[in-house]
Every structure is written in C-alpha cells, then in structure tokens.
Design a protein around this motif. Sequence first.
Motif, mmCIF file in Angstrom:
data_model
loop_
_atom_site.group_PDB
_atom_site.id
_atom_site.type_symbol
_atom_site.label_atom_id
_atom_site.label_comp_id
_atom_site.label_asym_id
_atom_site.label_seq_id
_atom_site.Cartn_x
_atom_site.Cartn_y
_atom_site.Cartn_z
ATOM 1 N N TYR A 1 -26.309 7.939 -6.861
ATOM 2 C CA TYR A 1 -24.856 8.035 -6.718
ATOM 3 C C TYR A 1 -24.422 8.872 -5.520
ATOM 4 O O TYR A 1 -23.224 8.932 -5.215
ATOM 5 C CB TYR A 1 -24.233 8.631 -7.991
ATOM 6 C CG TYR A 1 -24.218 7.669 -9.147
ATOM 7 C CD1 TYR A 1 -23.231 6.682 -9.235
ATOM 8 C CD2 TYR A 1 -25.184 7.729 -10.136
ATOM 9 C CE1 TYR A 1 -23.231 5.792 -10.294
ATOM 10 C CE2 TYR A 1 -25.192 6.841 -11.193
ATOM 11 C CZ TYR A 1 -24.192 5.870 -11.280
ATOM 12 O OH TYR A 1 -24.191 5.000 -12.324
ATOM 13 N N ALA B 1 -20.882 8.881 -3.424
ATOM 14 C CA ALA B 1 -20.034 10.086 -3.416
ATOM 15 C C ALA B 1 -19.661 10.472 -2.001
ATOM 16 O O ALA B 1 -18.527 10.882 -1.725
ATOM 17 C CB ALA B 1 -20.782 11.237 -4.109
ATOM 18 N N ILE B 2 -20.644 10.335 -1.073
ATOM 19 C CA ILE B 2 -20.351 10.681 0.318
ATOM 20 C C ILE B 2 -19.312 9.718 0.906
ATOM 21 O O ILE B 2 -18.368 10.139 1.586
ATOM 22 C CB ILE B 2 -21.649 10.658 1.134
ATOM 23 C CG1 ILE B 2 -22.597 11.781 0.642
ATOM 24 C CG2 ILE B 2 -21.367 10.836 2.622
ATOM 25 C CD1 ILE B 2 -23.951 11.741 1.294
ATOM 26 N N SER C 1 -17.130 7.836 -0.688
ATOM 27 C CA SER C 1 -15.812 8.047 -1.302
ATOM 28 C C SER C 1 -15.150 9.314 -0.796
ATOM 29 O O SER C 1 -13.924 9.364 -0.612
ATOM 30 C CB SER C 1 -15.961 8.099 -2.826
ATOM 31 O OG SER C 1 -16.794 9.195 -3.203
ATOM 32 N N SER C 2 -15.952 10.378 -0.555
ATOM 33 C CA SER C 2 -15.393 11.623 -0.027
ATOM 34 C C SER C 2 -14.863 11.415 1.381
ATOM 35 O O SER C 2 -13.816 11.947 1.756
ATOM 36 C CB SER C 2 -16.466 12.717 -0.016
ATOM 37 O OG SER C 2 -16.895 12.995 -1.330
ATOM 38 N N PHE C 3 -15.602 10.563 2.182
ATOM 39 C CA PHE C 3 -15.160 10.317 3.548
ATOM 40 C C PHE C 3 -13.831 9.555 3.573
ATOM 41 O O PHE C 3 -12.928 9.887 4.331
ATOM 42 C CB PHE C 3 -16.241 9.534 4.303
ATOM 43 C CG PHE C 3 -15.830 9.114 5.677
ATOM 44 C CD1 PHE C 3 -15.776 10.038 6.728
ATOM 45 C CD2 PHE C 3 -15.467 7.790 5.934
ATOM 46 C CE1 PHE C 3 -15.375 9.627 7.986
ATOM 47 C CE2 PHE C 3 -15.075 7.397 7.209
ATOM 48 C CZ PHE C 3 -15.027 8.314 8.229
ATOM 49 N N SER D 1 -11.662 9.538 1.354
ATOM 50 C CA SER D 1 -10.580 10.293 0.720
ATOM 51 C C SER D 1 -9.999 11.367 1.621
ATOM 52 O O SER D 1 -9.046 12.048 1.248
ATOM 53 C CB SER D 1 -11.082 10.937 -0.576
ATOM 54 O OG SER D 1 -12.102 11.885 -0.291
ATOM 55 N N THR D 2 -10.530 11.508 2.835
ATOM 56 C CA THR D 2 -10.022 12.500 3.783
ATOM 57 C C THR D 2 -8.823 11.947 4.522
ATOM 58 O O THR D 2 -8.486 10.756 4.431
ATOM 59 C CB THR D 2 -11.121 12.892 4.765
ATOM 60 O OG1 THR D 2 -11.535 11.720 5.491
ATOM 61 C CG2 THR D 2 -12.330 13.511 4.036
ATOM 62 N N GLN D 3 -8.208 12.810 5.347
ATOM 63 C CA GLN D 3 -7.040 12.426 6.125
ATOM 64 C C GLN D 3 -7.386 11.631 7.380
ATOM 65 O O GLN D 3 -6.500 11.107 8.054
ATOM 66 C CB GLN D 3 -6.265 13.707 6.559
ATOM 67 C CG GLN D 3 -5.706 14.493 5.396
ATOM 68 C CD GLN D 3 -4.639 13.706 4.640
ATOM 69 O OE1 GLN D 3 -3.895 12.894 5.233
ATOM 70 N NE2 GLN D 3 -4.591 13.918 3.323
#
Length: 575
Positions: free
Chosen positions: A446, A450-451, A453-455, A457-459
Amino acid sequence: MAPTYHLDDLRSLEKKINEKAHDLFKEKPGRAGLQVTRIFKQKTGNRDIRESERTVFIKDLDVCDVSAVKALQHDNQDDTQIYTIRQDRSWTTLNISRDLFEGFVNTHNVMPPFWKHMFTFGRKIQENEFQFPHFARRSTSSWQWLKEGSNEQRGEAGHQTEYAYMLRRVEINGRARSEDDNPWSIRQTAVYSKFSNSARPFIAKDDQAQALQPRVYEQAKCTFLLVAPSENAEAQFAQCLSQSTGCNGTPLTPWNIHRILVADSLSGWMDYMAYLEKRLKEQSDHVVLATVGDDKVNLSPLTDFIINFDDRQQLKIIEDQVLDLQVILPGILDAVTQLQKEFSGFASHSLCFEEKEREELYEIAQEFKEYVREAGMLIDRSKALNDMAISTARLLSDLLSYEEAVSLKKLSYETQMESKSMGHLAEKSTKDAAAVKILTVITLIYLPFAIVSSFFSTQFVTIKEDGHLHLATNVWLLAVIAIPLTAITIGSWWTWVYLTEVKPTQDPLQPGIVTLQRQHSFKSIMSSKKKHKPNDLESGLGLARSPMFPPAFHAGSPTSTWSSQATTVKSEKSG
C-alpha cells in the motif's frame, strides 16, 4: 686411654638454642626456677647393721642460682637428687631462666642431645608431632691411676650412664564447656637421668699377678631432671617418699622413679581412645541410620538427615587426632622398650648390685614387659581407629556426592523445564515475527498508493472545472527540497557509522600493545584531531596515557574488551 672426640654438632646446636631461648625460658618473679628433692641415708646409731641406716628426704628444695647447683653436685651424701622444672600452662615458657638451666647443664655435664627434648617445650601455636626425638642413651667410663699410695688407693674407676626420653600423656583439661569441646589435652614430660657410680678394683695381696678383678660398686649416685611432670606423678613420688622413712621403709630407687613416670604416661590413653571411638561412632551412626530415598523415587533427597561441610570438618579433626596417636604411641613404645632392656641388663649384672637390688630390678623389668605389651596394644587400637575414621569419612563423602547428584538431577530437571518454556517463547516469537512480516509486506503493497495519493492531495496538483489535472508551475520545489534532504539523511547515517567504528591503534611507547578506540561524540571527534607536539630531548618526554585497566588484567584475558574510551589488549603480531 685412647682419646675421644665430641661428635655432637655444638655450633648448630648453639645457634638453635639462641633462636628458641626467647620462647623457651622465662623466670617467674618470686618463684624458684628449679627445685630439688634430695634422698639420702642417715645413721640411726642402732647396733644392728640391718637397722643402722634409714632413708631421709628433703622435698622441693628451692635452687635459685648456679652456685647452689654446684654445691648439690659435689655433695656426696645424697643417693638420689630429683630436679624439677615446672610449666604453668602447656604451649608456654618454662618457669626457669636460661642462665640457671645452662648452669645446671654445664655443672652436671648433661649430654647435648637432651636439648632436642627441651625444644619440644616453649611458646607455640600448634603442636608439631614430628619434632619429638627418640630415646637417647650415652655411657662413659674412666679410670684414674695413682702412682703413690697403698694398694687400695692405686686405682679408681668411674662409670656414668645417661638417659633422655620424652613421655606423652593425656589429661582432662577442665576447659570443656559444651559437647563439641575436646575435654582432653596431650601434654609431655622430658626426663633426664644420670646414673653415676665409682668402684675400686681388687688387687691381689701377693702383688704378683697384678690382675684386676671387678668389685661391688662402693658408691652410686643418681640425678634426675624432670621437665613439666604431671601432678599425678609428683603425688606418687610424695607418697613413695613418705613410705620410705623409717628403718624398715622401702627407699625410692631410681628404677621406681622411671616406673612411676612410665605408668603415669600410659594411664590415660585408653580412656582417650575410647572418647575418640565414641565420637567416630556418633558420626558413623549419623550417616548409617539416615533414610535415603523412598518407594516412589529411587534417587531422592535425604528425608530425615541434614548434612553439610561442617560435619566433614568435625570428622577431619577427629581423623587428625587419630593420626597423632600413630606418631605419639610408637615414641612411647620406643622409650619403654629401651628402659626395659636397660633394667634387664642391670638385673643380670650380679657384680654391681646386692641381691635385694637385683630382685627389685628383676621385678621392675618384668613390669616393663607389661608396659611394652600395653603400648603395643594401644598402637594396634590406634590403627583400628584410623581405619574406622577412614571408612566413616568415605561414607560421609559418598553421602555428600549423593546429595550433589540429587541437586544436579533437580537442576537438570529445572533446566529441561526452562528449555521447554524457552521453546514456547521462541515459537511465540516466531509467530509474532511472521505476523510483523505480513504487516510489513502489506505496508509495502500500500506504500506506492499512499505516496501517489499524498502527492495528488497537495496544492501542486489541482483539478479544473473541465476535469483535467493541472500542475502548478512551482512543482519543481518538491524535488529540489526532497532530494537534498534524503541525501543529507543518508550521509548523516553513514558518517555516524563510520566514526563510531572500532579501530585498532598502536601505542608508540608500547609497541606490543594495541588500543581499540571508539569515538562516539563530537568532543571525542574533535579531541582525536588535535595535533601532539613531537617529543625531543629539549622539550622532554611526553606523558604516556595510562590505560583504564592495568596491563596485567588484559594480559590474562582470552578476549579483548573495549570501553567507552580506550582498552589495551595485546596485538597478534607481538604475541
């Protein structure tokens, strides 16, 4: 007469006397160091020849100086003189000064081997059974011829026989306060005896043959020196002296003095050996009657017997006491045997003694044969006691080994149970490790999601109204910041591992010694980079750093040891 040479090593003897005199002699204030009992015959004035003399004695006369010893030595009236040196307590000094004792020795010309008997006394902390000497005997004869005078005065002969021996005895000490205290004490008495006699040879009246024939001794004198005699022996002397007074009294002859001393020495050993036998049986019964094991378990701890090393120590003390008997009793047997031979020889010498004296000597010689048998029996019993002590000690040692086997079995059982517990713990740890591994694999699966999705989710990533993704113009800042930060993290980790590595360094002052040093702080890193001034003759030698542990400690260590600072070990090259 052919010249005789002194075969005694007087130089070594004098050196030994000087070494031991301080612990051997000490005069008591207000008390005579030497006492003498004089025995002599006194005329009664009776016409009957058989009742014309009676025995008289003076008991415990104080002798305070050497002049009194010389006066008594030249007094020809005395038949027997018994000198006594007393000792207040065993293993302490004798109650006599060295000057007075040496004055007695020189006055009476005591044979030098008697000093070996004296060395067994004095201050000491333990008894040395092998120090006691054997029976000593010395016999000398002399003839003096006169050129002038009658036939009865033309010749005179003198004969001296000296004896010296040790007698050991056991007595109740009266110091026992409990059952564990030994009520018996082994003490000793040194005996010196000199039998001096003189005779004139019979010369034929016709003065033709000029042949000398032996004649009955005209004068005999006996001198005794008793060192630390027992109270019982002195009481028997006093009783015999009191019975010897009167015309019909029996005098205390020299042979009876030896008999009293020997009988007193042998009197207590039977009871003492019975005491040792009782203690050995107590130890033996304690071990033999113990209940070992039960019906359920063949090898089990003792159920009604508690034994420890104190019991073995007590048994060792008894063993030593029994072994002492095998050294003491043969010495007594040697003295009694030699005296028995001497008395038998005197009894058979018909020309030197009257009929009454020969009968007394014969009876005493027969009594000494019984003493020899008794001493031999005591030696045999001491050997039986030694065998009993050895068997008891062996049984006790087997019992201690049995208890050790029981303890080892218990320890093995407990170790087995602990191994099983450790196996269960290891199995549980393996299961836990497998679960952690599964969780790690799941996390790795996973992690990319996660990486990502985190990317997103940034601005830096936005979704416009038409549904298309739009990247910000400064998205490069993410790589510019993340990549150097990762490099710095990896570099810091590598630097820490490298600087904290154990590195061997060799001491220039000690080429064979290698130091294992670990640097684990900024201070240690900086201090290691400091430059040291070179050593030369003008600036002086530099101070060598001393290791935290002494070199002797590391020299015997099979493996090297490191500390937080430095540890010194031996290099493989120097070894």
